[in-house]
Design a protein around this motif. Structure first.
Motif, PDB file in Angstrom:
ATOM      1  N   ARG A 113       0.854  -1.188   0.000  1.00 53.28           N
ATOM      2  CA  ARG A 113       0.000   0.000   0.000  1.00 53.28           C
ATOM      3  C   ARG A 113       0.886   1.232   0.000  1.00 53.28           C
ATOM      4  NH1 ARG A 113      -4.426  -1.689   4.701  1.00 53.28           N
ATOM      5  NH2 ARG A 113      -4.889  -3.737   3.780  1.00 53.28           N
ATOM      6  N   GLU A 115       1.158   3.998   1.356  1.00 49.71           N
ATOM      7  CA  GLU A 115       0.771   4.866   2.466  1.00 49.71           C
ATOM      8  C   GLU A 115       1.976   5.703   2.874  1.00 49.71           C
ATOM      9  OE1 GLU A 115      -2.213   3.253   5.321  1.00 49.71           O
ATOM     10  OE2 GLU A 115      -1.101   1.416   4.984  1.00 49.71           O
ATOM     11  N   GLY A 120       5.544   1.246  12.220  1.00 42.39           N
ATOM     12  CA  GLY A 120       4.444   0.294  12.150  1.00 42.39           C
ATOM     13  C   GLY A 120       3.595   0.415  10.901  1.00 42.39           C
ATOM     14  N   ARG A 121       3.941   1.356  10.013  1.00 43.25           N
ATOM     15  CA  ARG A 121       3.183   1.444   8.763  1.00 43.25           C
ATOM     16  C   ARG A 121       4.157   1.466   7.591  1.00 43.25           C
ATOM     17  NH1 ARG A 121       0.387   6.680   7.369  1.00 43.25           N
ATOM     18  NH2 ARG A 121      -1.408   6.326   8.712  1.00 43.25           N
ATOM     19  N   TYR A 122       4.059   0.465   6.757  1.00 46.49           N
ATOM     20  CA  TYR A 122       5.017   0.274   5.685  1.00 46.49           C
ATOM     21  C   TYR A 122       4.311   0.214   4.342  1.00 46.49           C
ATOM     22  CZ  TYR A 122       7.420  -1.162   9.881  1.00 46.49           C
ATOM     23  OH  TYR A 122       7.925  -1.197  11.145  1.00 46.49           O
ATOM     24  N   PHE A 125       4.273  -4.848   3.592  1.00 46.35           N
ATOM     25  CA  PHE A 125       4.152  -5.404   4.940  1.00 46.35           C
ATOM     26  C   PHE A 125       3.565  -6.802   4.813  1.00 46.35           C
ATOM     27  CE2 PHE A 125      -0.447  -4.802   5.046  1.00 46.35           C
ATOM     28  CZ  PHE A 125      -0.615  -3.811   4.087  1.00 46.35           C
ATOM     29  N   GLN A 127       0.992  -9.860   6.205  1.00 42.39           N
ATOM     30  CA  GLN A 127      -0.213 -10.160   6.967  1.00 42.39           C
ATOM     31  C   GLN A 127      -0.406 -11.660   7.048  1.00 42.39           C
ATOM     32  OE1 GLN A 127      -3.520  -8.272   4.991  1.00 42.39           O
ATOM     33  NE2 GLN A 127      -3.359  -6.408   6.221  1.00 42.39           N
ATOM     34  N   ARG A 258     -14.386  -0.117   9.067  1.00 40.96           N
ATOM     35  CA  ARG A 258     -13.253  -0.748   8.408  1.00 40.96           C
ATOM     36  C   ARG A 258     -13.078  -0.036   7.065  1.00 40.96           C
ATOM     37  NH1 ARG A 258     -10.012  -3.552  10.568  1.00 40.96           N
ATOM     38  NH2 ARG A 258      -9.761  -4.906   8.777  1.00 40.96           N
ATOM     39  N   GLY A 280      -3.488  -0.723  15.432  1.00 41.26           N
ATOM     40  CA  GLY A 280      -4.246  -1.876  14.924  1.00 41.26           C
ATOM     41  C   GLY A 280      -3.352  -3.092  14.768  1.00 41.26           C
ATOM     42  N   VAL A 281      -3.684  -4.165  15.455  1.00 43.92           N
ATOM     43  CA  VAL A 281      -2.896  -5.395  15.337  1.00 43.92           C
ATOM     44  C   VAL A 281      -3.506  -6.279  14.244  1.00 43.92           C
ATOM     45  CG1 VAL A 281      -2.020  -7.419  16.538  1.00 43.92           C
ATOM     46  CG2 VAL A 281      -2.358  -5.294  17.787  1.00 43.92           C
ATOM     47  N   GLY A 282      -4.827  -6.353  14.258  1.00 46.29           N
ATOM     48  CA  GLY A 282      -5.489  -7.169  13.249  1.00 46.29           C
ATOM     49  C   GLY A 282      -6.979  -6.919  13.299  1.00 46.29           C
ATOM     50  N   ALA A 305      -7.340 -10.256   8.971  1.00 44.73           N
ATOM     51  CA  ALA A 305      -5.927 -10.170   8.635  1.00 44.73           C
ATOM     52  C   ALA A 305      -5.233  -9.469   9.783  1.00 44.73           C
ATOM     53  CB  ALA A 305      -5.727  -9.381   7.343  1.00 44.73           C
ATOM     54  N   GLY A 307      -1.410  -7.872  11.094  1.00 47.93           N
ATOM     55  CA  GLY A 307      -0.108  -7.421  10.616  1.00 47.93           C
ATOM     56  C   GLY A 307       1.012  -8.175  11.331  1.00 47.93           C
ATOM     57  N   ARG A 310       3.266  -5.760  13.213  1.00 49.32           N
ATOM     58  CA  ARG A 310       2.599  -5.249  14.426  1.00 49.32           C
ATOM     59  C   ARG A 310       2.539  -6.319  15.504  1.00 49.32           C
ATOM     60  NH1 ARG A 310      -1.456  -1.210  12.269  1.00 49.32           N
ATOM     61  NH2 ARG A 310      -0.189  -0.128  10.706  1.00 49.32           N
TER      62      ARG A 310
HETATM   63  P1  AMP Z   1      -6.416  -4.041   7.083  1.00 50.31           P
HETATM   64  O1  AMP Z   1      -6.262  -4.961   5.919  1.00 50.31           O
HETATM   65  O2  AMP Z   1      -6.232  -2.603   6.746  1.00 50.31           O
HETATM   66  O3  AMP Z   1      -7.611  -4.332   7.913  1.00 50.31           O
HETATM   67  O4  AMP Z   1      -5.182  -4.346   8.032  1.00 50.31           O
HETATM   68  C1  AMP Z   1      -5.111  -5.465   8.870  1.00 50.31           C
HETATM   69  C2  AMP Z   1      -3.843  -5.363   9.691  1.00 50.31           C
HETATM   70  O5  AMP Z   1      -2.714  -5.308   8.838  1.00 50.31           O
HETATM   71  C3  AMP Z   1      -3.752  -4.095  10.509  1.00 50.31           C
HETATM   72  O6  AMP Z   1      -4.386  -4.252  11.749  1.00 50.31           O
HETATM   73  C4  AMP Z   1      -2.256  -3.946  10.669  1.00 50.31           C
HETATM   74  O7  AMP Z   1      -1.796  -4.774  11.710  1.00 50.31           O
HETATM   75  C5  AMP Z   1      -1.718  -4.474   9.361  1.00 50.31           C
HETATM   76  N1  AMP Z   1      -1.425  -3.378   8.409  1.00 50.31           N
HETATM   77  C6  AMP Z   1      -2.283  -2.735   7.591  1.00 50.31           C
HETATM   78  N2  AMP Z   1      -1.659  -1.809   6.840  1.00 50.31           N
HETATM   79  C7  AMP Z   1      -0.362  -1.862   7.205  1.00 50.31           C
HETATM   80  C8  AMP Z   1       0.816  -1.158   6.795  1.00 50.31           C
HETATM   81  N3  AMP Z   1       0.796  -0.211   5.860  1.00 50.31           N
HETATM   82  N4  AMP Z   1       1.992  -1.488   7.385  1.00 50.31           N
HETATM   83  C9  AMP Z   1       2.062  -2.448   8.341  1.00 50.31           C
HETATM   84  N5  AMP Z   1       0.985  -3.148   8.749  1.00 50.31           N
HETATM   85  C10 AMP Z   1      -0.200  -2.866   8.207  1.00 50.31           C
END
Ligand code: AMP
Length: 411
Positions: A113, A115, A120-122, A125, A127, A258, A280-282, A305, A307, A310
């Motif tokens: 992504r 982002e 913690g945001r990459y 990453f 999952q 979500r 957010g962990v998952g 899902a 992370g 995380r």
């Molecule tokens: P999501 O698919 O957005 O619901 O994300 C599920 C989990 O994936 C989140 O709770 C994070 O733990 C992890 N996650 C989502 N986006 C990222 C990101 N850019 N970098 C690292 N972990 C992420």
């Protein structure tokens, strides 16, 4: 020449990190496979349409976070930003609806992504995710949630919080969006400009705002959770009841939104205060319309899902012990003997290494200690070997042919 560095928002996984990830993967496998989940892996890239159609045109992911490119055949492809749509595509493509329901799958893959990177945001990453397809039983929702709670506990992820809500059916949600849009338009002047700009596109996102004035408006906003049809309300109550029976504490959070359009009914998220801003962990939820959206038969589904980075951060830095070295082979000119000895030791399943950096005998001893070896054997080309037990410091001379039995016996 200037150095080439890792792309922004990405990272290398070095052996120490790889060991922790391998331990996480093993823990996940040990938990999920006995519960009936089978591993699935889908391609790293997919047709762009897979995500724009399912995740939703108005979501952040589709609007600005996808790594998309056009291949030589003029097809638009996208590095997968999430795992549920690809798994459902595979479910349809392989006729998995013919299998006994629920079909339970899990994956451990990397996602992409674009982002803004931060702790913690990459941009790439990993999952771990699970999907259970073909049953709308609330016990399946609860099962997936209980499994994530159990995994986090096994990983030592510490205190986590579980928030839960219901996003109802698409029709209820559409009606509610209208109602919320009207409410937001009536309060438009009090809203942050970014929120105001999104009223038509995605009014639910207003609940995510940190702006104090917007939050004040949102505290009086109509709530979807109060608009559930009886069947959806009963389903949600059943999920909560089962979680209670399983001893999984949770909070109702009607503002839980979500970032993907395909969710229906149950949605949930685990957060950890130990993680800072990206807490957010998952998370996940139910997506009863998704398979049909991809051309399959009507098929309910639910999943989550989490992370990997995380989860590892929440679990702290408990280093996973690397496999200890059983034998270090030092040598005084007898390179070929040392080489053959190490090869034979590895054949027997021993962890063995030899000197390969031209160290003096004293330096080799130091290296063996640095590696945490249990034994060091010194080969000088003769029939006998000097064997040192690096734990006790005791040294003995034994026949070279007896060396591996001795090490295997003592290791
Ligand atoms: P999501 O698919 O957005 O619901 O994300 C599920 C989990 O994936 C989140 O709770 C994070 O733990 C992890 N996650 C989502 N986006 C990222 C990101 N850019 N970098 C690292 N972990 C992420």
């Amino acid at each position: 020449m200037s150095r080439v560095t890792v792309p922004r928002g990405t990272f290398d996984i070095l052996p120490r990190d790889a060991a922790r990830r391998a331990a996480l993967e093993a823990a996940a496998r040990e938990l999920l496979e006995p519960a009936g989940y089978g591993r699935i892996e889908t391609p790293t890239f997919e047709a762009t349409e897979l995500f724009s159609r399912t995740v939703g045109e108005a979501t952040d992911i589709v609007q600005k976070e996808m790594y998309s490119f056009t291949d030589d055949g003029g097809r638009s492809l996208t590095l997968r930003p999430e795992g549920t749509a690809p798994v459902c595509r595979a479910y349809v493509e392989h006729g998995m609806h013919k299998l006994a329901a629920p079909v339970r799958l899990y994956y451990l893959s990397s996602f992409f992504r674009a982002e803004r990177p931060q702790a913690g945001r990459y941009r790439q990453f990993w999952q771990l995710g699970i999907e259970a397809l073909g049953s709308e039983d609330p016990a399946v929702d609860a099962e997936t949630i209980v499994l994530l709670a159990a995994l986090l506990r096994r990983l030592g992820a510490g205190e986590t919080r579980l928030r839960l809500s219901s996003l109802a059916s698409p029709q209820t949600r559409a009606d509610y969006r209208e109602e919320l849009g009207e409410y937001l338009r009536a309060h438009a002047s009090e809203l942050a400009p970014a929120v105001r700009g999104r009223i038509e596109l995605n009014p639910l996102r207003a609940f995510d705002s940190d702006d104090p004035a917007t939050r004040a408006v949102m505290s009086g906003a109509p709530r979807l959770i109060d608009r559930l049809e009886p069947a959806d309300a009963d389903h949600f109550a059943a999920v909560r009841e089962l979680l209670e029976r399983a001893g999984v504490p949770h909070e109702l959070d009607p503002t839980l939104v979500r970032g993907l359009d395909y969710y229906t009914r149950t949605v949930f998220e685990f957060t950890s205060d130990a993680l800072g801003a990206q807490s957010g962990v998952g998370g996940g939820g139910r997506y009863d319309g998704l398979v049909e959206m991809l051309g399959g038969p009507p098929t309910p589904g639910v999943g989550w899902a989490a992370g990997v980075e995380r989860m590892l951060m929440a679990a702290g830095e408990d280093a996973t012990p690397a496999r200890p070295l059983d034998l270090f082979v030092a040598h005084d000119g007898a390179r070929a003997d040392a080489f053959a000895t190490v090869a034979a030791a590895r054949e027997r399943g021993l962890a063995a290494q030899m000197e390969l950096a031209g160290r003096s005998l004293k330096g080799q001893h130091k290296q063996a200690e640095r590696l945490g070896a249990r034994y060091m054997a010194t080969l000088d080309g003769g029939e006998d070997v000097r064997l040192r037990d690096l734990r006790s410091g005791a040294e003995e001379t034994i026949a070279r042919t007896a060396l591996l039995d001795r090490v295997a016996g003592g290791a």
